[in-house]
Design a protein around this motif. Structure first.
Motif, PDB file in Angstrom:
ATOM      1  N   LYS A  35       0.822  -1.210   0.000  1.00 30.41           N
ATOM      2  CA  LYS A  35       0.000   0.000   0.000  1.00 30.41           C
ATOM      3  C   LYS A  35       0.861   1.268   0.000  1.00 30.41           C
ATOM      4  O   LYS A  35       0.377   2.342   0.341  1.00 30.41           O
ATOM      5  N   ARG A  38     -10.206  -0.586   1.293  1.00 31.92           N
ATOM      6  CA  ARG A  38      -9.412   0.642   1.308  1.00 31.92           C
ATOM      7  C   ARG A  38     -10.372   1.820   1.380  1.00 31.92           C
ATOM      8  O   ARG A  38     -10.861   2.277   0.360  1.00 31.92           O
ATOM      9  N   TYR A  39     -10.679   2.336   2.616  1.00 32.12           N
ATOM     10  CA  TYR A  39     -10.104   1.842   3.853  1.00 32.12           C
ATOM     11  C   TYR A  39     -11.164   1.657   4.927  1.00 32.12           C
ATOM     12  O   TYR A  39     -10.876   1.200   6.015  1.00 32.12           O
TER      13      TYR A  39
END
Length: 371
Positions: free
Chosen positions: A235, A361-362
């Protein structure tokens, strides 16, 4: 938002003498009928509107990992059927005759608790999340209210709450991205605020999930130099876009060598069993590691990791009403909302599975109009 210690006691909620309709109302909701059971559509009763209560039309409700923990009874026995949800954003639909803080149409939020004793030292200090009196902190769901009835959360179309335990959502914040601020936002804002994240301070956020991504946004907005410590670099691009200055993989042993003695503050958002002694090694002298994730099992720490450098290990749990309002205002001023995936109510069980698989996300947010 003023301290709720001046709020009127709700013990008489629903009393016909208050001039309000004494009848409870039936509303649609999603509930877990038993521990670990899938959530299903049902109806629940909300208490009658008392003199100092407000009725909220719930528009959006965030899904917090703690919802999954509690449905699964991972933190102790639960009260079933259980309607989770403590990241609640909506609009005032009705007010009791004694309400002075709110009017119909106001945009409001409700977080992790809906009542407290209002008289203990912590309540008077605006730290209602640490209430030591009676009834103690009454949580938004899986708790027991003053009327002796179980509390039910935001996975529902309407909510009745004492006026002093609702928060103003500024117009600059869309309600859907504001909902997760009522837990994820304040859970990170509070330690970053208390331990002085700001210009000249180096802050690390452990984990880039529903909590961690809010930590990156808030610490960056406060002017701190922010590093994400995550198991992998998967990420990394997201973290840098959210405001991180650096992003390191904790699976790489070199991270703990390269960053030794670097940070003033580390906030650990993950609930996994981490080697906290290794993370304490990343702190500067007088640095602090704050735990906000809640592992199922006890954690251990090597005392020498604390002694060398006069380091501190602390914990933090959400925030009181005044600080939560401060957080909402700060986020509105800086254009900070949660990164969300909006879902229908019939997708809740799939969302739970995806949270457990770290496939969000998220933050998932339920459009409660679909209930």
């Amino acid at each position: 938002m003023t301290n709720t210690t001046n709020a009127t006691n709700t013990a008489n909620a629903g009393n016909p003498a208050n001039g309000t309709d004494p009848k409870p109302r039936t509303v649609a909701a999603y509930a877990a009928p038993a521990p670990k059971a899938p959530l299903a559509r049902t109806t629940i009763e909300r208490r009658a509107l008392g003199a100092h209560d407000i009725l909220i039309d719930v528009r959006f409700a965030g899904i917090c990992h703690s919802d999954i923990h509690q449905v699964g009874e991972e933190w102790g026995d639960g009260i079933f059927p259980m309607v989770p949800g403590h990241e609640i954003a909506g609009v005032v639909a009705e007010v009791g005759p004694g309400v002075t803080r709110w009017a119909v149409g106001d945009r409001v939020g409700v977080g992790c608790f809906v009542d407290s004793c209002r008289e203990c030292d912590n309540c008077r200090a605006g730290l209602q999340q640490f209430c030591t009196g009676t009834p103690g902190t009454v949580f938004t769901y899986n708790g027991v209210g003053r009327d002796g009835e179980p509390t039910h959360g935001g996975y529902s179309t309407q909510l009745v709450v004492d006026e002093g335990y609702a928060l103003r959502i500024p117009d600059a914040l869309p309600l859907d991205v504001a909902a997760p601020l009522l837990c994820a936002g304040i859970t990170l804002y509070s330690p970053l605020n208390r331990w002085g994240a700001g210009p000249g301070r180096k802050v690390a956020i452990v984990g880039l999930g529903g909590l961690g991504h809010m930590g990156v946004k808030i610490a960056h907005a406060k002017g701190a130099e922010v590093t994400v410590l995550s198991q992998s670099l998967r990420k990394r691009e997201d973290g840098l876009k959210l405001g991180a200055d650096d992003y390191r993989a904790t699976s790489d042993p070199a991270t703990f060598t390269d960053l030794a003695g670097t940070f003033d503050l580390i906030v650990n958002t993950v609930s996994a069993d981490l080697d906290l002694s290794a993370y304490l090694g990343l702190l500067r002298t007088d640095g602090t590691l704050v735990q906000v994730g809640a592992p199922e099992k006890p954690v251990t720490v090597n005392a020498h990791a604390l002694l060398g450098g006069r380091k501190s290990l602390s914990g933090s749990m959400i925030g009181g009403l005044p600080e939560t309002q401060e957080m909402l205002d700060f986020c509105a001023e800086h254009g900070i909302g949660a990164e969300i995936e909006l879902i229908r109510a019939d997708q809740i069980n799939d969302a739970y599975a995806r949270v457990l698989a770290s496939d969000v996300r998220y933050r998932f947010v339920i459009d409660t109009s679909t209930i």
